[in-house]
Write a protein that holds these residues in place. Structure first.
Motif, PDB file in Angstrom:
ATOM      1  N   ARG A  24       0.854  -1.186   0.000  1.00  0.00           N
ATOM      2  CA  ARG A  24       0.000   0.000   0.000  1.00  0.00           C
ATOM      3  C   ARG A  24       0.885   1.228   0.000  1.00  0.00           C
ATOM      4  N   ILE A  25       0.615   2.146  -0.905  1.00  0.00           N
ATOM      5  CA  ILE A  25       1.353   3.411  -0.971  1.00  0.00           C
ATOM      6  C   ILE A  25       0.700   4.368   0.021  1.00  0.00           C
ATOM      7  N   ASN A  26       1.407   4.683   1.071  1.00  0.00           N
ATOM      8  CA  ASN A  26       0.862   5.583   2.091  1.00  0.00           C
ATOM      9  C   ASN A  26       1.185   7.050   1.800  1.00  0.00           C
ATOM     10  N   HIS A  27       2.254   7.298   1.030  1.00  0.00           N
ATOM     11  CA  HIS A  27       2.664   8.663   0.679  1.00  0.00           C
ATOM     12  C   HIS A  27       3.079   8.675  -0.788  1.00  0.00           C
ATOM     13  N   PHE A  28       2.156   9.080  -1.674  1.00  0.00           N
ATOM     14  CA  PHE A  28       2.437   9.095  -3.117  1.00  0.00           C
ATOM     15  C   PHE A  28       3.668   9.925  -3.467  1.00  0.00           C
ATOM     16  N   HIS A  29       3.859  11.023  -2.786  1.00  0.00           N
ATOM     17  CA  HIS A  29       4.958  11.928  -3.118  1.00  0.00           C
ATOM     18  C   HIS A  29       6.328  11.338  -2.793  1.00  0.00           C
ATOM     19  N   LYS A  30       6.380  10.255  -2.051  1.00  0.00           N
ATOM     20  CA  LYS A  30       7.666   9.623  -1.723  1.00  0.00           C
ATOM     21  C   LYS A  30       7.933   8.454  -2.681  1.00  0.00           C
ATOM     22  N   PHE A  31       7.960   8.825  -3.962  1.00  0.00           N
ATOM     23  CA  PHE A  31       8.147   7.878  -5.059  1.00  0.00           C
ATOM     24  C   PHE A  31       9.387   6.999  -4.848  1.00  0.00           C
ATOM     25  N   SER A  32      10.469   7.591  -4.374  1.00  0.00           N
ATOM     26  CA  SER A  32      11.723   6.846  -4.199  1.00  0.00           C
ATOM     27  C   SER A  32      11.608   5.759  -3.132  1.00  0.00           C
ATOM     28  N   LYS A  33      10.578   5.822  -2.315  1.00  0.00           N
ATOM     29  CA  LYS A  33      10.356   4.790  -1.291  1.00  0.00           C
ATOM     30  C   LYS A  33       9.480   3.661  -1.835  1.00  0.00           C
ATOM     31  N   TRP A  34       8.366   4.002  -2.512  1.00  0.00           N
ATOM     32  CA  TRP A  34       7.420   2.954  -2.900  1.00  0.00           C
ATOM     33  C   TRP A  34       7.726   2.330  -4.252  1.00  0.00           C
ATOM     34  N   TRP A  35       8.344   3.063  -5.162  1.00  0.00           N
ATOM     35  CA  TRP A  35       8.603   2.507  -6.490  1.00  0.00           C
ATOM     36  C   TRP A  35       9.504   1.273  -6.439  1.00  0.00           C
ATOM     37  N   PRO A  36      10.607   1.266  -5.699  1.00  0.00           N
ATOM     38  CA  PRO A  36      11.431   0.050  -5.628  1.00  0.00           C
ATOM     39  C   PRO A  36      10.672  -1.148  -5.047  1.00  0.00           C
ATOM     40  N   GLU A  60      -2.017 -14.206  -9.778  1.00  0.00           N
ATOM     41  CA  GLU A  60      -2.911 -13.196 -10.347  1.00  0.00           C
ATOM     42  C   GLU A  60      -2.557 -11.867  -9.699  1.00  0.00           C
ATOM     43  N   PHE A  61      -2.649 -10.793 -10.475  1.00  0.00           N
ATOM     44  CA  PHE A  61      -2.322  -9.451 -10.011  1.00  0.00           C
ATOM     45  C   PHE A  61      -3.604  -8.641  -9.917  1.00  0.00           C
ATOM     46  N   ALA A  62      -3.757  -7.857  -8.861  1.00  0.00           N
ATOM     47  CA  ALA A  62      -4.967  -7.052  -8.708  1.00  0.00           C
ATOM     48  C   ALA A  62      -4.641  -5.686  -8.118  1.00  0.00           C
ATOM     49  N   PHE A  63      -5.255  -4.643  -8.703  1.00  0.00           N
ATOM     50  CA  PHE A  63      -5.240  -3.331  -8.065  1.00  0.00           C
ATOM     51  C   PHE A  63      -6.444  -3.301  -7.135  1.00  0.00           C
ATOM     52  N   CYS A  64      -6.204  -3.195  -5.853  1.00  0.00           N
ATOM     53  CA  CYS A  64      -7.295  -3.156  -4.878  1.00  0.00           C
ATOM     54  C   CYS A  64      -7.858  -1.741  -4.761  1.00  0.00           C
ATOM     55  N   SER A  65      -7.009  -0.767  -4.967  1.00  0.00           N
ATOM     56  CA  SER A  65      -7.399   0.640  -4.938  1.00  0.00           C
ATOM     57  C   SER A  65      -6.276   1.422  -5.605  1.00  0.00           C
ATOM     58  N   ARG A  67      -4.176   3.098  -4.191  1.00  0.00           N
ATOM     59  CA  ARG A  67      -3.005   3.002  -3.326  1.00  0.00           C
ATOM     60  C   ARG A  67      -2.482   1.573  -3.111  1.00  0.00           C
ATOM     61  N   GLN A  68      -3.282   0.592  -3.403  1.00  0.00           N
ATOM     62  CA  GLN A  68      -2.952  -0.761  -2.954  1.00  0.00           C
ATOM     63  C   GLN A  68      -2.982  -1.765  -4.100  1.00  0.00           C
ATOM     64  N   VAL A  69      -1.940  -2.606  -4.156  1.00  0.00           N
ATOM     65  CA  VAL A  69      -1.873  -3.704  -5.126  1.00  0.00           C
ATOM     66  C   VAL A  69      -1.697  -5.013  -4.362  1.00  0.00           C
ATOM     67  N   MET A  70      -2.131  -6.090  -5.008  1.00  0.00           N
ATOM     68  CA  MET A  70      -2.053  -7.399  -4.361  1.00  0.00           C
ATOM     69  C   MET A  70      -1.779  -8.471  -5.413  1.00  0.00           C
ATOM     70  N   THR A 108       5.941   5.022   5.075  1.00  0.00           N
ATOM     71  CA  THR A 108       5.698   5.477   3.703  1.00  0.00           C
ATOM     72  C   THR A 108       5.059   4.396   2.835  1.00  0.00           C
ATOM     73  N   VAL A 109       5.388   3.145   3.106  1.00  0.00           N
ATOM     74  CA  VAL A 109       4.881   2.023   2.317  1.00  0.00           C
ATOM     75  C   VAL A 109       4.411   0.941   3.276  1.00  0.00           C
ATOM     76  N   GLY A 110       3.205   0.448   3.050  1.00  0.00           N
ATOM     77  CA  GLY A 110       2.708  -0.681   3.821  1.00  0.00           C
ATOM     78  C   GLY A 110       2.872  -1.953   3.001  1.00  0.00           C
ATOM     79  N   ILE A 111       3.181  -3.037   3.665  1.00  0.00           N
ATOM     80  CA  ILE A 111       3.254  -4.335   2.998  1.00  0.00           C
ATOM     81  C   ILE A 111       2.473  -5.344   3.829  1.00  0.00           C
ATOM     82  N   TYR A 112       2.024  -6.406   3.187  1.00  0.00           N
ATOM     83  CA  TYR A 112       1.290  -7.435   3.919  1.00  0.00           C
ATOM     84  C   TYR A 112       1.374  -8.747   3.177  1.00  0.00           C
ATOM     85  N   HIS A 113       1.157  -9.800   3.915  1.00  0.00           N
ATOM     86  CA  HIS A 113       0.891 -11.088   3.291  1.00  0.00           C
ATOM     87  C   HIS A 113       0.021 -11.919   4.222  1.00  0.00           C
ATOM     88  N   GLU A 114      -0.741 -12.805   3.604  1.00  0.00           N
ATOM     89  CA  GLU A 114      -1.559 -13.778   4.306  1.00  0.00           C
ATOM     90  C   GLU A 114      -1.300 -15.117   3.638  1.00  0.00           C
TER      91      GLU A 114
END
Length: 161
Positions: A24-36, A60-65, A67-70, A108-114
């Motif tokens: 989950r991208i928590n801060h869009f403007h911090k591209f250098s954090k979430w893009w990698p 399978e790839f999904a855009f949840c919103s 801000r969020q991909v899964m 800046t970036v949230g991550i998760y797994h189940e």
């Protein structure tokens, strides 16, 4: 993707592991954090797909919103998933250490797994007029026969309450 007409089900009967992983991208403007973090998954999927012995079955790839991909992943067993995650010789480990070094807990970036380990037959799938998707994409499709209310029969579970 071509549409497969009618009611189909996945041609799969064994146990499997369903692994949901995302960010989950928590801060869009911090591209250098979430893009990698975002782009690190592609090379891992290529590595896994190129190695049938990895235990990785497909994804399978999904855009949840916005801000969020899964990614919805299927694995042969938990041991295969864990072996990949802990291997210092494959792409996950350096991506994981880079995340911890560059993002860590700064927010800046949230991550998760189940992770779900599913016994053979303790799942059911139905796809109606869909391209191959999910477990059906991984395992192949066959016609879903019987009435539309036989999910319990396809799962081969008892009628326990």
């Amino acid at each position: 993707m071509s549409i497969v007409k009618g009611r189909m089900t996945a041609e799969f009967s064994g146990p499997l592991v369903v692994f949901l992983i995302g960010m989950r991208i928590n801060h869009f403007h911090k591209f250098s954090k979430w893009w990698p973090v975002f782009r690190s998954m592609g090379p891992m999927l290529e590595e896994l797909s190129a190695n049938p012995q990895s235990g990785f079955l497909g994804t399978e790839f999904a855009f949840c919103s916005l801000r969020q991909v899964m990614l919805l992943q299927y694995w042969k067993d938990f041991e295969s998933l864990e072996r990949y995650a802990r291997s210092h010789d494959e792409k996950h480990w350096p991506a994981w250490t880079a995340f911890n070094r560059n993002v860590g807990s700064d927010g800046t970036v949230g991550i998760y797994h189940e992770t779900y380990a599913v016994d053979g037959g303790a799942y059911e799938t139905v796809y109606g007029n869909m391209p191959a998707f999910g477990l059906g994409k991984v395992a192949g499709l066959v016609p879903a026969t019987g009435s539309r209310n036989e999910a319990r029969d396809r799962m081969r579970v008892s009628n326990q309450s």
